[in-house]
Scaffold this motif. Sequence first.
Motif, PDB file in Angstrom:
ATOM      1  N   LEU A  80     -78.424  33.380 135.991  1.00 39.73           N
ATOM      2  CA  LEU A  80     -76.535  33.676 136.633  1.00 39.73           C
ATOM      3  C   LEU A  80     -77.293  34.243 137.490  1.00 39.73           C
ATOM      4  N   GLN A  81     -76.598  34.971 138.510  1.00 35.67           N
ATOM      5  CA  GLN A  81     -75.920  36.023 139.108  1.00 35.67           C
ATOM      6  C   GLN A  81     -75.785  37.284 138.987  1.00 35.67           C
ATOM      7  N   ASN A  82     -75.160  37.857 138.456  1.00 33.59           N
ATOM      8  CA  ASN A  82     -75.333  38.540 137.662  1.00 33.59           C
ATOM      9  C   ASN A  82     -76.034  39.310 136.228  1.00 33.59           C
ATOM     10  N   SER A  83     -76.922  40.256 137.059  1.00 34.21           N
ATOM     11  CA  SER A  83     -77.894  40.848 135.847  1.00 34.21           C
ATOM     12  C   SER A  83     -77.678  41.104 134.574  1.00 34.21           C
ATOM     13  N   VAL A  84     -76.202  41.427 134.666  1.00 30.57           N
ATOM     14  CA  VAL A  84     -75.255  42.398 133.151  1.00 30.57           C
ATOM     15  C   VAL A  84     -75.377  40.848 132.065  1.00 30.57           C
ATOM     16  N   MET A  85     -76.684  41.475 130.956  1.00 30.91           N
ATOM     17  CA  MET A  85     -76.336  40.421 129.670  1.00 30.91           C
ATOM     18  C   MET A  85     -75.520  41.455 128.239  1.00 30.91           C
ATOM     19  N   ALA A  86     -74.683  40.546 127.619  1.00 29.67           N
ATOM     20  CA  ALA A  86     -74.505  41.573 126.913  1.00 29.67           C
ATOM     21  C   ALA A  86     -74.456  40.209 125.499  1.00 29.67           C
ATOM     22  N   ILE A  87     -74.773  41.003 124.512  1.00 39.88           N
ATOM     23  CA  ILE A  87     -75.376  40.318 123.281  1.00 39.88           C
ATOM     24  C   ILE A  87     -74.092  41.075 122.088  1.00 39.88           C
ATOM     25  N   HIS A 216     -67.150  41.199 134.936  1.00 43.35           N
ATOM     26  CA  HIS A 216     -66.614  40.078 135.410  1.00 43.35           C
ATOM     27  C   HIS A 216     -67.208  39.252 136.567  1.00 43.35           C
ATOM     28  N   ASN A 217     -67.307  38.271 136.661  1.00 37.25           N
ATOM     29  CA  ASN A 217     -67.832  37.132 137.351  1.00 37.25           C
ATOM     30  C   ASN A 217     -69.258  37.221 137.714  1.00 37.25           C
ATOM     31  N   GLY A 218     -69.358  36.120 136.800  1.00 37.91           N
ATOM     32  CA  GLY A 218     -70.971  36.056 136.068  1.00 37.91           C
ATOM     33  C   GLY A 218     -71.668  36.248 135.504  1.00 37.91           C
ATOM     34  N   ALA A 219     -71.230  37.242 134.672  1.00 40.30           N
ATOM     35  CA  ALA A 219     -72.375  37.695 134.019  1.00 40.30           C
ATOM     36  C   ALA A 219     -72.699  37.480 132.551  1.00 40.30           C
ATOM     37  N   GLY A 220     -73.584  37.422 131.435  1.00 41.66           N
ATOM     38  CA  GLY A 220     -73.401  36.417 130.068  1.00 41.66           C
ATOM     39  C   GLY A 220     -73.248  37.469 129.185  1.00 41.66           C
ATOM     40  N   LEU A 221     -72.442  36.573 128.376  1.00 41.03           N
ATOM     41  CA  LEU A 221     -73.041  36.528 127.264  1.00 41.03           C
ATOM     42  C   LEU A 221     -73.690  35.704 125.814  1.00 41.03           C
ATOM     43  N   PHE A 222     -73.795  36.204 124.878  1.00 37.57           N
ATOM     44  CA  PHE A 222     -74.634  35.654 123.789  1.00 37.57           C
ATOM     45  C   PHE A 222     -74.179  36.311 123.050  1.00 37.57           C
ATOM     46  N   ILE A 223     -73.497  35.366 122.036  1.00 39.30           N
ATOM     47  CA  ILE A 223     -72.522  35.350 120.260  1.00 39.30           C
ATOM     48  C   ILE A 223     -73.996  35.017 119.673  1.00 39.30           C
ATOM     49  N   TYR A 224     -74.170  35.899 118.509  1.00 42.10           N
ATOM     50  CA  TYR A 224     -75.796  35.667 118.274  1.00 42.10           C
ATOM     51  C   TYR A 224     -75.495  35.693 116.232  1.00 42.10           C
ATOM     52  N   SER A 225     -75.959  34.908 115.582  1.00 40.80           N
ATOM     53  CA  SER A 225     -75.929  34.847 114.247  1.00 40.80           C
ATOM     54  C   SER A 225     -77.481  33.852 114.033  1.00 40.80           C
ATOM     55  N   ALA A 226     -77.596  34.118 112.321  1.00 41.60           N
ATOM     56  CA  ALA A 226     -78.881  33.338 112.081  1.00 41.60           C
ATOM     57  C   ALA A 226     -78.489  32.123 111.592  1.00 41.60           C
ATOM     58  N   SER A 227     -77.803  31.328 112.161  1.00 41.37           N
ATOM     59  CA  SER A 227     -77.348  29.793 111.576  1.00 41.37           C
ATOM     60  C   SER A 227     -78.328  29.012 112.041  1.00 41.37           C
ATOM     61  N   GLN A 228     -78.915  28.347 111.428  1.00 44.48           N
ATOM     62  CA  GLN A 228     -80.083  27.590 111.440  1.00 44.48           C
ATOM     63  C   GLN A 228     -79.385  26.258 112.497  1.00 44.48           C
ATOM     64  N   LYS A 229     -78.161  25.266 111.797  1.00 43.60           N
ATOM     65  CA  LYS A 229     -77.655  24.242 112.702  1.00 43.60           C
ATOM     66  C   LYS A 229     -77.245  25.130 114.017  1.00 43.60           C
ATOM     67  N   TYR A 230     -76.959  25.888 114.520  1.00 47.36           N
ATOM     68  CA  TYR A 230     -76.435  26.503 115.956  1.00 47.36           C
ATOM     69  C   TYR A 230     -78.246  26.428 117.133  1.00 47.36           C
ATOM     70  N   PHE A 231     -79.235  27.236 116.252  1.00 49.22           N
ATOM     71  CA  PHE A 231     -80.309  26.672 116.588  1.00 49.22           C
ATOM     72  C   PHE A 231     -81.102  25.242 117.102  1.00 49.22           C
ATOM     73  N   LYS A 232     -80.546  24.503 115.979  1.00 49.68           N
ATOM     74  CA  LYS A 232     -81.170  23.040 115.717  1.00 49.68           C
ATOM     75  C   LYS A 232     -80.663  22.201 117.085  1.00 49.68           C
ATOM     76  N   SER A 233     -80.024  22.443 117.022  1.00 47.59           N
ATOM     77  CA  SER A 233     -78.070  21.852 118.140  1.00 47.59           C
ATOM     78  C   SER A 233     -78.518  22.364 120.123  1.00 47.59           C
ATOM     79  N   SER A 234     -79.028  23.934 120.092  1.00 50.38           N
ATOM     80  CA  SER A 234     -78.543  24.436 121.170  1.00 50.38           C
ATOM     81  C   SER A 234     -79.650  24.204 122.416  1.00 50.38           C
ATOM     82  N   PRO A 235     -79.209  23.270 123.204  1.00 49.48           N
ATOM     83  CA  PRO A 235     -79.767  23.131 124.763  1.00 49.48           C
ATOM     84  C   PRO A 235     -80.582  24.576 125.256  1.00 49.48           C
ATOM     85  N   LEU A 236     -80.235  25.324 124.972  1.00 52.81           N
ATOM     86  CA  LEU A 236     -80.454  26.588 125.808  1.00 52.81           C
ATOM     87  C   LEU A 236     -81.420  27.096 125.130  1.00 52.81           C
ATOM     88  N   LEU A 237     -81.509  26.910 123.892  1.00 53.06           N
ATOM     89  CA  LEU A 237     -82.856  27.276 123.241  1.00 53.06           C
ATOM     90  C   LEU A 237     -83.973  26.171 122.638  1.00 53.06           C
TER      91      LEU A 237
END
Length: 261
Positions: A80-87, A216-237
């Motif tokens: 991302l161009q914006n250095s701000v990340m939200a978790i 706004h305009n190019g920051a990142g957001l990560f919505i996290y949970s300990a979901s095994q289904k998500y981790f198995k299918s996430s292309p970014l992880l």
Amino acid sequence: MTKAQAVLVAAFIALSVSFGIHQINPFSNLSSSKGITVIKADSIAKPQWIALYDSLNLKKQGLSEKAFYYAWYGFQKMKLQNSVMAIADFTQSSRNKRLYVIDLIKRKVLLNTYVAHGRNSGEEFADKFSNNNSSFQSSLGFYKTLGTYQGKHGLSLRLEGLEKGINDRALERAIVMHGADYVSENFIKNTGRLGRSQGCPAVSIADSKNLITLMHNGAGLFIYSASQKYFKSSPLLSGLLPELEIQGQTLGDPLLYTSGK
């Protein structure tokens, strides 16, 4: 120190003076216990993500090492161009301030506040997630922020879900960040939990304008949970194991943050 050691130290100092070497004690990494000499290992430099996690005191604020590590890894891949990340840490109770907005360049927590999950994702805790229209559930994973607009909740921030099959319907579902009156400490006092949205990561009305300005305009957001289904299918992880036990292990930096360059 034995007589032999004293002689060696004197010889070392003499050589240091002769060759312009800074004087050090060659036995500074030695200790003796019951006549046994023990070599103390040099301290190993912390990986950058752990150093940042520690310096920001995130553990005390409730954010786990796992959540931060996965967010760190994914944000590097997003470039991302914006250095701000939200978790948004949905392993935590909605009674907690579980949204962490961090500037990776300034190395600063910009905001730590409440965030709602979808009404069909759970009561106090979120444990069900969906990418489907009209599910009224939150979607996990990584998002990029887009522009703002004025909607029924006032100033709102559009989100683009970046993970196919996980959150890529965010725009058509109108999943946005906005302020809501059900996100407040008074609501928690009256109901025992935070209010819930139709799937949006809603924040308090008091925090919404500041949050949107930061993200706004190019920051990142990560919505996290300990979901095994998500981790198995996430292309970014991909390449990371969801069951990874971070505590007690030394993990290197997956990548260094480069502000998208």
